[in-house]
Motif scaffolding. Structure first.
Motif, PDB file in Angstrom:
ATOM      1  N   LEU D 149       0.641  -1.038  -0.055  1.00  0.00           N
ATOM      2  CA  LEU D 149       0.062  -0.088  -0.056  1.00  0.00           C
ATOM      3  C   LEU D 149       1.127   1.313  -0.140  1.00  0.00           C
ATOM      4  O   LEU D 149       0.554   2.428  -0.823  1.00  0.00           O
ATOM      5  N   TYR D 152       2.594   1.680  -3.293  1.00  0.00           N
ATOM      6  CA  TYR D 152       1.685   2.399  -4.174  1.00  0.00           C
ATOM      7  C   TYR D 152       1.491   3.940  -3.874  1.00  0.00           C
ATOM      8  O   TYR D 152       1.465   4.712  -4.967  1.00  0.00           O
ATOM      9  N   TYR D 159       0.925  12.489  -7.951  1.00  0.00           N
ATOM     10  CA  TYR D 159      -0.369  11.997  -8.685  1.00  0.00           C
ATOM     11  C   TYR D 159      -0.934  12.689  -9.773  1.00  0.00           C
ATOM     12  O   TYR D 159      -1.687  12.284 -10.707  1.00  0.00           O
ATOM     13  N   ARG D 160      -0.502  14.003  -9.901  1.00  0.00           N
ATOM     14  CA  ARG D 160      -1.057  14.532 -11.156  1.00  0.00           C
ATOM     15  C   ARG D 160      -0.395  14.300 -12.639  1.00  0.00           C
ATOM     16  O   ARG D 160      -1.057  14.564 -13.461  1.00  0.00           O
ATOM     17  N   GLU D 162       0.338  11.642 -15.190  1.00  0.00           N
ATOM     18  CA  GLU D 162      -0.571  10.707 -15.371  1.00  0.00           C
ATOM     19  C   GLU D 162       0.324   9.176 -15.098  1.00  0.00           C
ATOM     20  O   GLU D 162      -0.124   8.125 -14.651  1.00  0.00           O
ATOM     21  N   ARG D 166      -0.256   5.668 -13.015  1.00  0.00           N
ATOM     22  CA  ARG D 166      -0.617   4.492 -13.417  1.00  0.00           C
ATOM     23  C   ARG D 166       0.520   3.621 -12.915  1.00  0.00           C
ATOM     24  O   ARG D 166       0.134   2.373 -12.762  1.00  0.00           O
ATOM     25  N   ILE D 169      -0.529   2.393  -9.602  1.00  0.00           N
ATOM     26  CA  ILE D 169      -1.664   1.348  -9.480  1.00  0.00           C
ATOM     27  C   ILE D 169      -0.984  -0.004 -10.144  1.00  0.00           C
ATOM     28  O   ILE D 169      -1.242  -1.307  -9.518  1.00  0.00           O
ATOM     29  N   PHE D 172       0.789  -1.978  -7.431  1.00  0.00           N
ATOM     30  CA  PHE D 172      -0.007  -2.409  -6.376  1.00  0.00           C
ATOM     31  C   PHE D 172      -0.752  -3.602  -6.966  1.00  0.00           C
ATOM     32  O   PHE D 172      -0.967  -4.725  -6.387  1.00  0.00           O
ATOM     33  N   ILE D 173      -1.096  -3.572  -8.128  1.00  0.00           N
ATOM     34  CA  ILE D 173      -2.032  -4.643  -8.695  1.00  0.00           C
ATOM     35  C   ILE D 173      -1.036  -6.021  -9.047  1.00  0.00           C
ATOM     36  O   ILE D 173      -1.457  -7.072  -8.666  1.00  0.00           O
ATOM     37  N   LYS D 176      -0.193  -7.333  -6.215  1.00  0.00           N
ATOM     38  CA  LYS D 176      -1.488  -7.939  -5.581  1.00  0.00           C
ATOM     39  C   LYS D 176      -1.795  -9.566  -6.118  1.00  0.00           C
ATOM     40  O   LYS D 176      -2.208 -10.409  -5.412  1.00  0.00           O
ATOM     41  N   ALA D 177      -1.046  -9.859  -7.173  1.00  0.00           N
ATOM     42  CA  ALA D 177      -1.663 -11.016  -8.033  1.00  0.00           C
ATOM     43  C   ALA D 177      -0.655 -11.958  -7.071  1.00  0.00           C
ATOM     44  O   ALA D 177      -0.906 -12.990  -6.967  1.00  0.00           O
TER      45      ALA D 177
END
Lengths: 104, 500, 494, 620
Positions: D149, D152, D159-160, D162, D166, D169, D172-173, D176-177
């Motif tokens: 977390l 991430y 965060y502004r 792009e 991305r 995310i 994290f993803i 996460k897998a």
């Protein structure tokens, strides 16, 4: 003395005639007459049964009832004729099949 | 003579035209309205001791001709009669109060109230009747007055057309019933219910079967059981709304009362096995009523069709013929009477305010008439069987009784399921009218309407409160219905008072 | 039997019920703020009354309050029940309702007929609390429908989009479910002659297994519709997305959970042997539900619709936990009711704050709000991660129990799928957060401000709770876990 | 020595976590105070982690497990496991972490959103410490996710942007897998053994309570978590993108904390699963394939941080490989490499940060000749590069030598070839990196026109790390003793030869191309090698494939299902039912004709029907 079965048969025929009239006739007056026929069928039944209740005697109950029924029948016919009159005023006809603005 | 509740009603009915004339002469416009309301109130008050007496003695016998005449011309009052008659008088009272403002713009008030009082007295008489002679007389009193009341606004085409159809069908039904009575008279030799019970339950003959069928048709026409119902959706909307409330709320219940009384007492289910046939009629009725109501755009016509559906539920309870079934049935008689009367009174208020019964033109009227709108919601939800309102309480009892009896008569599982589906289906149109009336943006035709006058609101709010009260605390009301059902089933105590 | 043993629970339901007409009629005098404060005050009292049984419940007692005969004919008594199962959920309901009432004060500023709104809100809450407390089946059903009616009006009257059609759909769906439930209840009575929840388990053993299964399935269909299990879920995205936001909070946060509660209270407790037989099928359905809800959420651009589909997905988890029929899974499922209630309530409040401030619901049209609405952003992140099952938030604490329960009941593949479904959850939430809060802020949103503090306060409380329930999971589990244990003790696998 | 040092195993993670929560509060007082508060907190944490060393030495290679109840209903406990491994990892995480925090004060001085930055940095360090101290799988998983977390949030710090959002995310993803697999594995083990505790699990496995197939499945699933976190093949894709975050974050993630978590997990479960042959095979091949694959990718990258990122994955692959050998020597080698790598990779990242701070770009093609402008950074970078490529006597040499020796000892020739090639590539890309940044001519691009040396607050950590990287290689024997291992260490001829050979082979082409200029880099991008170059620079197309599946096709599939099935079929059914009801009603309505004659006929039919019905039922 005529056996009661004849009266009963006549009454049933009268009833059938009345119902037939109601189901088939278009004229409002005829419908009112049909109702009278139906009532008469019942009255006939009542009278004939009260006469055959005991051999030689007549049951007054049936007669009372029939007299009452005739009175009430007259009232009904009176009301019915009044309404038929107004119906004729509104629709200009006595054909009951023209009275079908109310449906569905 | 006819016991006090009926006496008072009849006396007031007779004196009403006089009072009306007096009022017109003395230019006290409201005199006749007040007179009629007083009549109902007095009748209701005199009803109470009768109730107490019956609830202690169970069955009460009263010869209204004054002499005992072969079990004819008598009242035999048990809890069922009390239950029904109380309901009739109560709804009559509320209707009369409502009419004081609703019928303001009509003329012939003397006639109107006389007919109303007479109609209620006829209904109470039917409920009290202990023999066919009495029953027939009061029945015809009720019928005749209701024909006239439906066609009361004779200057319009609609009440006339509806009135004529109603008259023809209803008198055909009455004549059929009369025919059945004559046959029964031939079989039994008496017109008293007790003698008939004894004779009919002892031997089942084709003649008694025929008379059963004829009498079901006779009462069925009045109760608007499918397929004898076709007069109802015409007559109920065409009548003045207060009368619609009476007709849909209680007059058709006399037919139900007749069916219950005759079927349970004379043609006992043990001998005649009419359960399935009646259940089929019940399912037919509820389905027809709900199907037809779904797409109606005339509010009162929709409510009329919904009455047919509810008659189906009530008859379904009769087809079960257990104490639970009859309790549910009678309880639903009460709940439907309240709910349907409320809805017709509401629709009358809308009609008075907006001048239309068309749902599309009534859109959003509930937002302008908030109290009426609220009572309308309560009534609709009550009839839709949504808890915690009264309609649910009785509908669940009916289904419950159906399921209970299903264990021994398996078909009733199916019928109960059909009834549940019907209830669900009916929610569709109740919800629709609620949405149209209270949720839509107010349409142009209702933009300037005002809240209904106080006497009308009084009746509506009182019924709405009752709907909620019965829904939340049904205990005492269920008990009443249960006592009535018990007395229907305790045939012997009913009979032994006449035949010792 | 008829002895009256206290009034706390009765009052906690009656107070909102009585306050509703007061709210309605006093509405014009109180005004919106006054009404809101009044409603909140009532709900605070009601929550307090419910909390009164804390001590007795946490020591494992069943608190039964009976108030005498209700309908003598059916031997129906009015009684309310607080035990390990109903206590926490009733607290959750009235607590969230309280926060929703606070939130509504500012949120409903631009709406009409606020006095009716608060009245309906109070009734809705009373219905939900009643469902949980009811100790007999008819009372249960009564409240079950009582919560439907006000919520229907709340959706159909103040909803967005096509509120009347959506309200209609909501009503018909739930009512159809309820009809099935009613059939089940009535069949139960037809065979046992009692509606009493506590007395039933002993009597049901006399019914033939075939009929028992029919009853159980009929009841479960009713609960499944309320829970919005695939394929009867379609009412949920519409209703939850289009209801006014505080009502979405209640619908998604707590109302659908009454279905889960009922599954534990009835489907499992009353029919342990039958629930063993259907558990596998329902587990499969649960996994399909969670995946389906997740996939659909991934396809949404409307922020509230996305959250609504996320609820569909999450009830899949709850059902999966319950259907594992062991103490870990059921305990986890019950705990997830609480966690999802808190987190989804929070997320809807966040979405409401965003809509309130920007007037936009389409996530593609939003962006870069993190600097404009930092508190909302943090709250959204916490809520989203909690639901996605990320420690240290509450969602994880319950989800792992659900999964462990799944493994323990032998559904290894299903449990693995369920765990994999959290990936989808993470994906759609991160996508949403990215689109709403990250990236470049559109010109038109340059003067967006944080929502008023009366909306932020409930959000802050819920955010706090998501964290607390994660770290101090033992506190809620102290009450919930024994409930799961008690239920699973009935299960005899054979 | 230290107040409350007996609680050190708890405090090492509680202090940073509590500190992180306090950061927003302190920020309300003063932003300057906030920065230093965070730094001091991290140093206090580091001090506590160091204070555990005596405790560990007292254990003599044993294990201490301290527990307090957490969820008593399920019998869950929060516990800390004190052994050499956990304390060692904790020291690595907190010491290097605190140096990076110090460095941040200078590096991040002019950024916005520093409260968020310091909050997550401290949370990250705390999470990592908690992860390594955890005595059970569940607690480990919780911190595992907390670390994810934080990564991430930190990768997406800007965060502004792009790309940053991305990348966050993605990180994290993708991790996460791995986490999903880990959680499955952990829960299977929990259900089978009834406990999350490492020691209990180990006992249960040793007692043979678990069926072989279940044990195998769960062991591989648990390793799946390590694959995700340590960015091993095939989940390596997130780490290069993670460079979107601030350089300090990259240093923290890559050198000290997050990616080591995978190695730590594998090392921690090594004693539970090392008896499973299949597990070892999977570990060693995944490690060595990842090592070589990412090393080749590093050869062609032109981003100063991406090269280091690929290098990190490659080095992690080596550590995993060493663990997969299955011997104690391999285990030791991997841990030793963990330490070496932590030091030199932190150093290199911070150097890169320093360079970027100076020139304002990350593209190496726009750099060059910086050695004159930034002498300290240059010197420390040289140390880092030498350590990374394994030049004696820097620490990288020693630890790599151990790995080669361990693999050779077990005669695992295929992995040996793979790591030999990896070493070769490592030498090549690390010198290329050095050459491109510091040697040659400075291009005349606008931004980096006037590079200057970084402030002291940034260079001091560089120097500390450089010194550590230089000397730590000699602590092989104390380290081995500290870890409680018995085996003797020393230089053997065969692995030494191999290491040096690889170093030489890698260095030569790099020297020829970038230092002496006798070969043109164009040679590799044209002609027969073009396709290989493209393959490498595209990262073997993994990203492309993943994007195509999960970012393009999958959401589109969802939208398609939503439109076609959810809306068209399932939802349509509702309206179809409603429509059917309306149709039924509509088609039923004409039966009500309004014709009185028909109505009477219906009554007659009803009469007849009813009569027949009761006759049939009664049976006449």
């Amino acid at each position: 003395m005529i056996p009661i079965n004849y009266y009963l048969a006549t009454a049933i025929i009268l009833y059938a005639v009345g119902m037939y009239c109601l189901a088939a006739k278009r004229n409002m007056i005829k419908l009112i007459i049909a109702i009278e026929i139906l009532t008469s069928a019942a009255n006939l039944n009542m009278i004939s049964i009260s006469s055959h209740a005991k051999p030689g005697a007549v049951d007054p109950l049936g007669h009372v009832f029939v007299v009452m029924s005739i009175v009430i029948g007259a009232c009904v016919v009176a009301v019915a004729l009044t309404i038929a009159l107004y119906a004729y005023k509104h629709y200009g006809t006595l054909d009951v099949r023209e009275l079908r603005r109310l449906r569905w | 003579m006819f016991t006090w509740p009926i006496n008072l009603l009849v006396i007031f009915a007779i004196t009403t035209p006089l009072v009306y004339t007096l009022g017109v002469k003395a230019s006290i416009k409201k005199l006749v309205d007040v007179w009629a309301v007083i009549g109902f109130i007095l009748s209701a008050i005199s009803f109470y001791p009768l109730y107490l007496k019956v609830s202690s003695e169970k069955v009460l016998i009263h010869y209204w001709v004054g002499i005992q005449f072969r079990g004819v011309a008598l009242f035999e009052i048990d809890m069922l009669s009390i239950f029904m008659a109380g309901l009739f008088i109560f709804i009559g009272l509320l209707t009369a109060i409502y009419s004081t403002r609703y019928m303001e713009h009509d003329t012939r008030h003397g006639e109107y109230y006389a007919l109303l009082l007479l109609m209620v007295s006829g209904m109470v008489g039917v409920a009290f009747a202990g023999d066919f002679f009495t029953l027939f007389i009061f029945w015809e009193v009720m019928c005749l007055t209701s024909y006239v009341l439906v066609a009361f606004r004779k200057e319009q085409w609609e009440p006339i057309e509806a009135g004529f159809k109603y008259l023809v069908m209803s008198s055909a039904g009455s004549a059929t019933m009369l025919f059945a009575m004559s046959i029964l008279y031939g079989i039994v030799g008496s017109l008293n219910f007790a003698y008939m019970h004894k004779a009919l339950s002892e031997s089942v003959t084709p003649w008694s079967m025929i008379s059963l069928a004829l009498i079901v048709v006779g009462f069925g026409v009045k109760a608007a059981v499918t397929p004898f119902h076709t007069w109802l959706p015409d007559a109920h909307p065409a009548a003045p709304s207060s009368i619609s409330a009476m007709l849909s709320g209680v007059v058709i219940k006399t037919g139900v009362y007749g069916l219950i009384r005759v079927m349970m007492l004379l043609f006992t289910p043990e001998s005649y096995h009419w359960h399935t046939a009646i259940a089929i009629l019940a399912v037919l009725s509820m389905t027809t009523g709900n199907l037809m109501a779904l797409l109606q755009s005339d509010l009162k016509r929709l409510l009329a069709f919904s009455s047919i559906g509810h008659i189906g539920y009530i008859i379904f309870g009769l087809s079960i013929a257990t104490v639970y079934g009859l309790t549910g049935s009678l309880f639903h008689v009460l709940n439907h009477a309240l709910g349907k009367a409320l809805l017709f009174l509401c629709s009358g208020a809308f009609l008075l305010a907006a001048g239309t019964r068309d749902l599309n033109q009534l859109a959003g009227i509930g937002r302008k008439m908030k109290i009426t709108g609220f009572t309308f919601i309560v009534g609709s939800l009550a009839l839709a069987g949504v808890p915690p309102l009264n309609g649910f309480q009785s509908e669940f009892m009916l289904v419950l009784a159906g399921l209970q009896v299903g264990a021994s008569r398996n078909l009733w599982y199916l019928f109960s399921a059909l009834m549940l589906i019907n209830i669900l289906f009916s929610v569709g149109y109740y919800l629709r009218i609620i949405q149209v009336v209270t949720l839509h943006e107010p349409s142009e035709s209702v933009s300037r309407v005002k809240e209904a006058p106080k006497p009308m609101l009084f009746s509506m709010v009182l019924i709405a409160i009752l709907c909620i009260l019965i829904g939340i605390y049904p205990g005492p009301f269920v008990n009443l219905a249960n006592q009535a059902a018990q007395s229907v089933l305790s045939v012997e105590s009913f009979v032994k008072l006449i035949i010792h | 039997m008829t002895e009256i043993t206290g009034f706390n629970m009765l009052l906690s339901i009656l107070l909102p019920t009585i306050a509703a007409p007061i709210c309605y009629f006093g509405g014009r005098k109180f005004g919106r703020v006054g009404n809101g404060i009044f409603a909140t005050f009532i709900l605070v009292i009601s929550t307090g009354l419910l909390l009164a049984s804390w001590n007795r419940v946490s020591s494992g007692e069943k608190v039964i309050e009976s108030y005498g005969v209700w309908v003598g004919l059916f031997k129906l008594n009015v009684a309310f029940l607080h035990d390990n199962l109903s206590f926490p959920i009733s607290i959750l309901i009235s607590g969230i309702a309280m926060l929703a009432a606070v939130y509504s004060i500012a949120y409903m500023t631009h709406e009409h007929d606020q006095e009716m709104y608060f009245a309906a809100l109070l009734l809705f809450t009373a219905g939900m609390v009643g469902v949980v407390l009811a100790s007999n089946l008819i009372l249960f059903y009564l409240f079950w429908e009582m919560m439907l009616v006000p919520s229907y009006f709340l959706i159909a009257y103040w909803g967005t989009g096509r509120p009347r059609i959506i309200g209609f759909k909501y009503f018909m769906f739930t009512h159809a479910g309820a009809a099935s439930l009613l059939a089940g209840i009535l069949l139960t009575y037809a065979y046992t002659a009692t509606f009493d929840l506590l007395g039933l388990p002993n009597l049901l053993s006399s019914i033939s297994p075939g009929m028992l299964r029919i009853i159980m399935v009929l009841m479960s269909i009713g609960f499944a519709v309320k829970l919005a299990i695939f394929p009867v879920h379609t009412w949920l995205p519409d209703a939850h997305a289009e209801a006014p936001t505080p009502i979405s909070v209640l619908l998604s946060g707590v109302m659908i959970k009454t279905g889960a509660y009922a599954i534990v209270r009835m489907s499992i407790t009353l029919f342990p042997s039958e629930s063993v037989k259907v558990s596998y099928g329902l587990s499969v359905l649960a996994v399909i539900t969670m995946l389906w809800g997740g996939f659909m959420a991934l396809a949404q651009t409307d922020i509230k619709r996305l959250l609504a589909y996320s609820s569909v997905s999450q009830v899949g988890y709850i059902l999966f936990g319950l259907m594992s029929l062991n103490s870990l899974g059921v305990g986890g499922g019950l705990f997830h009711i609480v966690n999802h209630g808190v987190a989804k309530g929070l997320l809807f409040m966040c979405a409401g704050a965003i809509i309130y401030s920007t007037g936009i619901r389409d996530i593609n049209k939003l962006g870069g709000l993190a600097s404009k609405m930092p508190l909302t952003a943090v709250a959204t992140l916490c809520g989203a991660l909690s639901i996605a099952g990320t420690p240290p938030f509450g969602g994880f604490a319950s989800e792992w129990m659900i999964f462990a329960g799944g493994f323990a009941s032998g559904n290894t593949v299903l449990s693995s799928l369920a765990i994999a479904a959290t990936m989808v959850t993470v994906a759609y939430y991160l996508r949403m957060i990215k689109k709403v809060f990250f990236g470049v802020c559109p010109e038109s949103l340059s003067d967006v401000k944080e929502a008023p503090s009366s909306m932020l306060l409930p959000m802050a409380i819920l955010t706090f709770l998501t964290v607390i329930f994660g770290i101090f999971a033992f506190a809620p589990l102290q009450i919930l876990y024994p409930a799961g244990e008690a239920v699973t003790r009935l299960i005899v696998r054979g | 020595m230290f107040p409350y040092s007996e609680y050190a195993p708890w405090l090492v993670w509680l202090i940073p976590l509590a500190g992180s929560v306090l950061v927003p509060l302190v920020a309300l007082v003063n932003t300057r105070l906030r920065d230093w508060f965070a730094v001091v907190t991290s140093f206090v944490g580091a001090a506590y982690s160091l204070s555990m060393i005596p405790q560990v030495l007292d254990l003599h290679g044993g294990v201490a497990d301290l527990k307090v109840p957490w969820i008593p209903q399920i019998g869950l406990q929060v516990g800390v496991l004190i052994d050499s491994l956990s304390v060692f990892m904790s020291i690595v995480a907190s010491c290097i972490g605190s140096l990076i925090m110090l460095y941040s004060i200078g590096y991040m001085a002019h950024e916005e959103g520093l409260t968020r930055y310091y909050f997550f940095m401290l949370f990250f360090i705390g999470g990592m410490n908690g992860l390594v101290m955890a005595d059970n799988f569940l607690q480990l998983f919780i911190f595992w996710e907390i670390v994810g977390l934080c990564s991430y949030a930190l990768i997406g710090f800007w965060y502004r942007k792009e790309s940053a959002a991305r990348a966050g995310i993605k990180a994290f993803i993708v991790t996460k897998a791995g986490d999903v697999l880990l959680l499955i594995g952990v829960l299977i083990l929990f259900i089978q053994t009834g406990s999350f505790n490492f020691l209990n699990t180990k006992d249960a496995v040793e007692a043979g309570k678990l069926a072989t197939s279940i044990l195998m499945t769960s062991s591989i699933l648990v390793f799946g978590g390590a694959i995700g976190k340590s960015a091993q093949f095939p989940l390596q894709v997130w780490l290069p993108d993670a460079m979107e975050g601030p350089t300090t974050v990259s240093a923290l993630i890559h050198a000290a904390t997050m990616v080591k978590a995978g190695v730590y997990l594998t090392a921690r479960t090594f004693f539970i699963f090392s008896s499973i042959h299949e597990w070892l095979m999977i570990v060693i091949y995944i490690g060595s394939v990842t090592a070589l694959m990412t090393a080749t990718m590093a050869l062609v990258s032109v981003d100063i941080k991406r090269v280091l990122a690929y290098s990190t994955i490659s080095q992690l692959g080596l550590m995993i490989t060493a663990l997969g050998v299955g011997s104690e020597a391999g285990w030791f080698a991997s841990q030793f490499h963990v330490m070496s790598h932590a030091l030199f990779k932190a150093l290199l990242f911070l150097c890169a940060g320093s360079v970027m701070h100076a020139v304002g770009t990350t593209d190496m093609r726009e750099m060059g000749g910086l050695r004159r402008h930034m002498p300290i950074t240059f010197a420390t970078s040289v140390v880092g590069v030498l350590a990374l490529s394994g030049v004696p006597p820097f620490n990288g040499f020693w630890s790599k030598d151990l790995i080669v020796a361990a693999v050779l000892h077990e005669r695992l020739y295929l992995p040996l070839i793979l790591i030999f090639l990896t070493s070769l590539c490592t030498a090549a890309y690390s010198f290329r990196w050095l050459a491109l940044v510091f040697f040659g001519k400075q291009p005349n691009s606008g931004k980096g026109a006037h590079p200057h040396e970084s402030p002291l607050v940034m260079t001091v950590p560089l120097m500390i790390l450089a010194a550590a990287a230089t000397i730590s290689g000699f602590f092989e024997e104390p380290f081995s003793e500290y870890l409680g291992l018995k085996h003797g260490v020393g230089i053997q001829m065969a692995p030494l030869t191999l290491s040096l050979l690889a170093l030489l082979l890698g260095f030569i082409p790099s020297y020829m191309v970038y230092f002496s200029g006798s070969m043109s880099p164009i040679f590799f991008r044209r002609g027969p090698l073009e396709s290989i170059h493209k393959l490498l620079s595209q990262g073997y197309y993994f990203d492309r494939i993943y994007y195509a599946i999960f970012l393009d096709s999958f959401p589109r599939l969802c939208i398609c299902i939503y439109n076609q099935i959810e809306n068209r079929i399932i939802d349509r059914i509702n309206y179809a039912v409603a429509g059917a009801a309306q149709f039924l009603s509509q088609s039923f309505r004409p039966t009500h004709t309004g014709n009185l004659n028909y109505n009477i006929s219906a009554v007659l039919i009803g009469l007849a029907g009813f009569f027949i019905l009761i006759m049939v039922i009664v049976g006449w």
